[in-house]
Motif scaffolding. Structure first.
Motif, mmCIF file in Angstrom:
data_model
loop_
_atom_site.group_PDB
_atom_site.id
_atom_site.type_symbol
_atom_site.label_atom_id
_atom_site.label_comp_id
_atom_site.label_asym_id
_atom_site.label_seq_id
_atom_site.Cartn_x
_atom_site.Cartn_y
_atom_site.Cartn_z
ATOM 1 N N SER A 147 -102.126 95.250 136.371
ATOM 2 C CA SER A 147 -102.932 94.777 137.427
ATOM 3 C C SER A 147 -103.422 93.467 137.004
ATOM 4 C CB SER A 147 -103.883 95.669 137.803
ATOM 5 O OG SER A 147 -104.933 95.875 136.973
ATOM 6 N N ALA A 148 -103.365 93.196 135.687
ATOM 7 C CA ALA A 148 -103.849 91.744 135.319
ATOM 8 C C ALA A 148 -102.780 90.689 135.593
ATOM 9 C CB ALA A 148 -104.136 91.599 133.746
ATOM 10 N N LEU A 149 -101.709 91.154 136.230
ATOM 11 C CA LEU A 149 -100.174 90.356 136.432
ATOM 12 C C LEU A 149 -100.704 88.798 136.874
ATOM 13 C CD1 LEU A 149 -99.023 90.114 139.425
ATOM 14 C CD2 LEU A 149 -98.465 92.450 138.831
ATOM 15 N N ARG A 150 -99.682 87.852 136.410
ATOM 16 C CA ARG A 150 -100.010 86.585 136.965
ATOM 17 C C ARG A 150 -99.069 85.743 137.856
ATOM 18 N NH1 ARG A 150 -101.542 84.279 130.711
ATOM 19 N NH2 ARG A 150 -103.266 85.564 130.419
ATOM 20 N N THR A 151 -97.735 86.534 137.831
ATOM 21 C CA THR A 151 -96.980 85.858 138.812
ATOM 22 C C THR A 151 -97.363 85.655 140.160
ATOM 23 O OG1 THR A 151 -94.947 86.817 137.422
ATOM 24 C CG2 THR A 151 -94.450 86.241 139.795
ATOM 25 N N ARG A 152 -97.195 84.571 140.696
ATOM 26 C CA ARG A 152 -97.808 84.086 141.871
ATOM 27 C C ARG A 152 -96.777 84.090 143.087
ATOM 28 N NH1 ARG A 152 -103.049 83.208 141.534
ATOM 29 N NH2 ARG A 152 -103.093 83.221 143.860
ATOM 30 N N ALA A 153 -97.057 84.425 144.338
ATOM 31 C CA ALA A 153 -96.146 84.260 145.542
ATOM 32 C C ALA A 153 -96.987 83.428 146.204
ATOM 33 C CB ALA A 153 -95.672 85.592 145.866
ATOM 34 N N THR A 154 -96.455 82.255 146.934
ATOM 35 C CA THR A 154 -97.222 81.607 147.664
ATOM 36 C C THR A 154 -96.694 81.420 148.983
ATOM 37 O OG1 THR A 154 -97.866 80.418 145.764
ATOM 38 C CG2 THR A 154 -98.637 79.335 147.854
ATOM 39 N N LEU A 155 -97.299 81.367 150.224
ATOM 40 C CA LEU A 155 -96.474 81.378 151.546
ATOM 41 C C LEU A 155 -96.317 80.059 151.729
ATOM 42 C CD1 LEU A 155 -95.420 83.518 153.696
ATOM 43 C CD2 LEU A 155 -97.504 83.388 154.824
ATOM 44 N N ALA A 182 -95.980 90.490 142.664
ATOM 45 C CA ALA A 182 -96.697 89.086 142.257
ATOM 46 C C ALA A 182 -97.955 88.993 142.993
ATOM 47 C CB ALA A 182 -95.726 88.257 142.929
ATOM 48 N N ARG A 183 -99.051 88.186 142.661
ATOM 49 C CA ARG A 183 -100.186 88.166 143.234
ATOM 50 C C ARG A 183 -100.077 87.116 144.274
ATOM 51 N NH1 ARG A 183 -104.464 90.120 141.616
ATOM 52 N NH2 ARG A 183 -103.841 90.574 139.339
ATOM 53 N N THR A 184 -100.417 87.619 145.669
ATOM 54 C CA THR A 184 -100.399 86.636 146.701
ATOM 55 C C THR A 184 -101.831 86.437 147.105
ATOM 56 O OG1 THR A 184 -100.427 89.161 147.950
ATOM 57 C CG2 THR A 184 -98.385 87.541 147.468
ATOM 58 N N ASP A 185 -102.837 86.807 146.723
ATOM 59 C CA ASP A 185 -104.151 86.817 147.020
ATOM 60 C C ASP A 185 -104.956 86.491 145.750
ATOM 61 O OD1 ASP A 185 -103.962 86.631 150.000
ATOM 62 O OD2 ASP A 185 -102.903 88.685 149.177
ATOM 63 N N GLU A 186 -106.233 86.074 145.637
ATOM 64 C CA GLU A 186 -107.121 86.227 144.740
ATOM 65 C C GLU A 186 -107.497 87.778 144.277
ATOM 66 O OE1 GLU A 186 -107.761 83.847 142.403
ATOM 67 O OE2 GLU A 186 -106.440 82.626 143.821
ATOM 68 N N SER A 191 -108.889 94.206 139.802
ATOM 69 C CA SER A 191 -107.709 93.088 139.634
ATOM 70 C C SER A 191 -106.201 93.606 140.542
ATOM 71 C CB SER A 191 -107.442 92.944 138.374
ATOM 72 O OG SER A 191 -107.132 93.938 137.500
ATOM 73 N N ALA A 192 -106.279 94.929 140.811
ATOM 74 C CA ALA A 192 -105.225 95.408 141.413
ATOM 75 C C ALA A 192 -105.050 94.932 142.999
ATOM 76 C CB ALA A 192 -105.184 97.113 141.458
ATOM 77 N N GLU A 193 -106.052 94.212 143.330
ATOM 78 C CA GLU A 193 -106.195 93.876 144.631
ATOM 79 C C GLU A 193 -105.534 92.500 144.674
ATOM 80 O OE1 GLU A 193 -110.222 93.793 145.971
ATOM 81 O OE2 GLU A 193 -110.290 96.061 145.936
ATOM 82 N N GLY A 194 -104.838 92.356 145.844
ATOM 83 C CA GLY A 194 -104.266 90.911 145.986
ATOM 84 C C GLY A 194 -102.706 90.662 145.290
ATOM 85 N N ILE A 195 -102.060 92.035 145.051
ATOM 86 C CA ILE A 195 -100.597 91.912 144.324
ATOM 87 C C ILE A 195 -99.646 92.542 145.592
ATOM 88 C CG2 ILE A 195 -99.147 93.178 142.655
ATOM 89 C CD1 ILE A 195 -101.615 93.425 140.871
ATOM 90 N N SER A 196 -98.668 91.863 145.622
ATOM 91 C CA SER A 196 -97.713 92.197 146.657
ATOM 92 C C SER A 196 -96.343 92.396 145.919
ATOM 93 C CB SER A 196 -97.581 91.125 147.755
ATOM 94 O OG SER A 196 -98.981 90.947 148.306
ATOM 95 N N VAL A 239 -92.319 93.536 150.966
ATOM 96 C CA VAL A 239 -92.333 95.324 150.954
ATOM 97 C C VAL A 239 -93.594 95.819 151.039
ATOM 98 C CG1 VAL A 239 -91.207 97.330 149.834
ATOM 99 C CG2 VAL A 239 -90.043 95.094 149.603
ATOM 100 N N GLY A 240 -93.879 96.630 151.981
ATOM 101 C CA GLY A 240 -95.348 97.103 152.060
ATOM 102 C C GLY A 240 -96.272 95.930 152.728
ATOM 103 N N GLU A 241 -97.362 96.312 152.715
ATOM 104 C CA GLU A 241 -98.551 95.368 153.160
ATOM 105 C C GLU A 241 -99.026 94.217 152.094
ATOM 106 O OE1 GLU A 241 -102.574 96.804 154.640
ATOM 107 O OE2 GLU A 241 -101.557 98.574 155.158
ATOM 108 N N ARG A 242 -99.157 93.088 152.604
ATOM 109 C CA ARG A 242 -99.626 91.978 151.731
ATOM 110 C C ARG A 242 -100.890 92.570 150.879
ATOM 111 N NH1 ARG A 242 -100.683 85.766 153.329
ATOM 112 N NH2 ARG A 242 -102.171 85.132 151.623
ATOM 113 N N GLY A 243 -100.976 92.304 149.740
ATOM 114 C CA GLY A 243 -102.062 92.689 149.153
ATOM 115 C C GLY A 243 -102.006 94.008 148.433
ATOM 116 N N ARG A 244 -101.238 95.148 149.070
ATOM 117 C CA ARG A 244 -101.104 96.478 148.666
ATOM 118 C C ARG A 244 -100.246 96.850 147.614
ATOM 119 N NH1 ARG A 244 -104.554 99.474 148.656
ATOM 120 N NH2 ARG A 244 -103.483 101.364 149.678
ATOM 121 N N GLY A 245 -99.482 95.829 147.088
ATOM 122 C CA GLY A 245 -98.406 95.925 146.301
ATOM 123 C C GLY A 245 -98.818 96.842 145.069
ATOM 124 N N TYR A 246 -99.642 96.946 144.491
ATOM 125 C CA TYR A 246 -99.946 97.680 143.496
ATOM 126 C C TYR A 246 -99.733 99.255 143.702
ATOM 127 C CZ TYR A 246 -101.613 98.633 138.751
ATOM 128 O OH TYR A 246 -101.615 99.081 137.150
#
Ligand SMILES: Cc1cc2nc3c(=O)[nH]c(=O)nc-3n(C[C@H](O)[C@H](O)[C@H](O)COP(=O)(O)OP(=O)(O)OC[C@H]3O[C@@H](n4cnc5c(N)ncnc54)[C@H](O)[C@@H]3O)c2cc1C
Length: 394
Positions: A147-155, A182-186, A191-196, A239-246
């Motif tokens: 959940s500490a992953l750093r890969t980012r995805a920016t719209l 990847a992390r889409t939101d802070e 830390s699991a929040e904001g991953i997609s 895939v799935g909801e934004r921010g609910r990837g974890y």
């Protein structure tokens, strides 16, 4: 264990397979011994990805076992999946792990993809048009703590732009599609929040698959780092909801653990068969090794522990099949089966004496192949954390 041997054993483990499941398991066991096992030692030596063997696996639907038939998959249940993984791993652990990660990704897509995504990616994958699939969660700086992953995805307009790096990705060298987290939101308070989760097709500009890792074992599984440098994917690749990837990633981990538990059992069964055969024909002090009581005790302990691993794995598979919560049970299966595998394989190397240390004997490869089962799909420590957490839940 031959195809014929497995059913009495499964019956005694309390597993009553239906006629269709028996047929699938028998034909996969036959296929694995006839087509997968013969090239395993050579693939281990060269590190060559099992391209041709996989093509045949795909024809049998082994890459999309739990995807329903209407989406092009085999529509198998969790128990059948475990039995298939065990059978393939007895023949070649590299091929088995490629199938395990592909099935993991297929299961996530089946559970979370929209109708449009199913048509665009799941169906072509299930029909064998995309090759294997990768599940890209781990990064150079975090594995257990994914959940500490750093890969980012920016719209950016109608596209997501990915930047970052993944590490240790099974099948990365040959995958037709990658499921990337990847992390889409802070991050929120957790830390699991904001991953997609995103589908990234092979060949997408900005996707770079690194050099294959020079590994101790499972050397033909195409493990590599994958980096993203301004890699643009369509908005529809989320895939799935934004921010609910974890949660998307975790949703498939129970099945993943059962798959690796079964793979571990397959490796241990293969080692035990080698040990039995060797111990029966090798003589010392005028008798076969199997006539020493010490050897008999080693065999007895190994058989007993392996049956216990089977029981835990089949229990976990049955619970998953019923749709029950099974976090603790899938972790127990993975923990116990992989640790049992290590003990059994080590004993069988010991039984081979010096020959167990030679590349000419299969136990040497199995010993190396077995080591990683305690590390990937959650380390043994990570499984203990899950089990204890479930025990302590209010
Ligand atoms: C051959 C291979 C194939 C793989 N395939 C994939 C794949 O397809 N996709 C993917 O995403 N990943 C894959 N992985 C990555 C794998 O899942 C990770 O290596 C694993 O989760 C451990 O993470 P790590 O290597 O970062 O170790 P770390 O997380 O750094 O752990 C190092 C050690 O610390 C221990 N530790 C960490 N946290 C705790 C804690 N809280 N309490 C107690 N002990 C702890 C661990 O158990 C371990 O012993 C693969 C790895 C290998 C080797």
């Amino acid at each position: 264990m031959s195809s014929i041997d497995i059913f009495p054993r499964l019956d005694r483990l309390g597993l009553e397979l239906g006629a269709e499941e028996r047929q699938i398991v028998a034909s996969v066991r036959d296929f694995a011994q006839r087509r997968v096992a013969p090239g395993a030692a050579e693939r281990d030596r060269t590190g060559a990805f099992p391209v041709e063997v996989l093509r045949e696996c795909v024809e049998l639907g082994l890459h999309a076992m739990k995807v329903p038939a209407e989406s092009g998959g085999a529509g198998a249940d969790d128990v059948t999946y475990a039995l298939v993984m065990e059978a393939v791993a007895e023949a070649c652990a590299s091929t088995a792990v490629v199938l395990a990660s592909s099935n993991l990704t297929a299961k996530v897509l089946d559970a979370h993809a929209t109708a449009a995504q199913r048509e665009r990616w799941l169906r072509p994958y299930a029909e064998g048009r995309l090759g294997p699939a990768s599940f890209a969660l781990t990064e150079p700086s975090c594995g257990t703590d994914a959940s500490a992953l750093r890969t980012r995805a920016t719209l950016d307009g109608d596209a997501w732009v990915l930047d970052g790096e993944k590490m240790w990705i099974t099948s990365a060298t040959h995958a037709g599609l990658h499921l990337v987290f990847a992390r889409t939101d802070e991050a929120g308070p957790r830390s699991a929040e904001g991953i997609s989760a995103f589908v990234v097709e092979a060949g997408t500009p900005g996707l770079v698959v690194g050099r294959e890792e020079d590994k101790m074992g499972q050397r033909a599984s195409g493990t590599a780092a994958v980096s993203f440098d301004g890699c643009r994917v369509p908005a529809a690749a989320l895939v799935g909801e934004r921010g609910r990837g974890y949660a998307v990633a975790l949703s498939a981990l129970g099945a993943g653990r059962v798959g690796i538990a079964a793979l571990s059992i397959g490796l241990a069964e293969a080692a035990l068969a080698e040990g039995l055969a060797y111990g029966t024909q090798r003589r010392a002090f005028g008798q076969a090794l199997t006539e020493f009581q010490n050897t008999q005790f080693v065999l007895a302990d190994s058989r007993t522990e392996l049956d216990a691993a089977w029981l835990l794995t089949l229990r976990a598979a049955r619970l998953l099949g019923r749709g029950d919560r099974a976090s603790a049970e899938t972790s127990m299966a993975k923990l116990f089966a992989s640790e049992t595998c290590a003990r059994v394989v080590d004993r069988m190397v010991q039984l081979h004496g010096g020959y167990g240390y030679s590349r000419e004997y299969a136990v040497e490869r199995i010993y190396r192949d077995a080591r990683v089962t305690r590390i990937y799909e959650g380390t043994s420590e990570a499984q203990r954390i899950v089990i204890a957490r479930e025990m302590l839940r209010a």
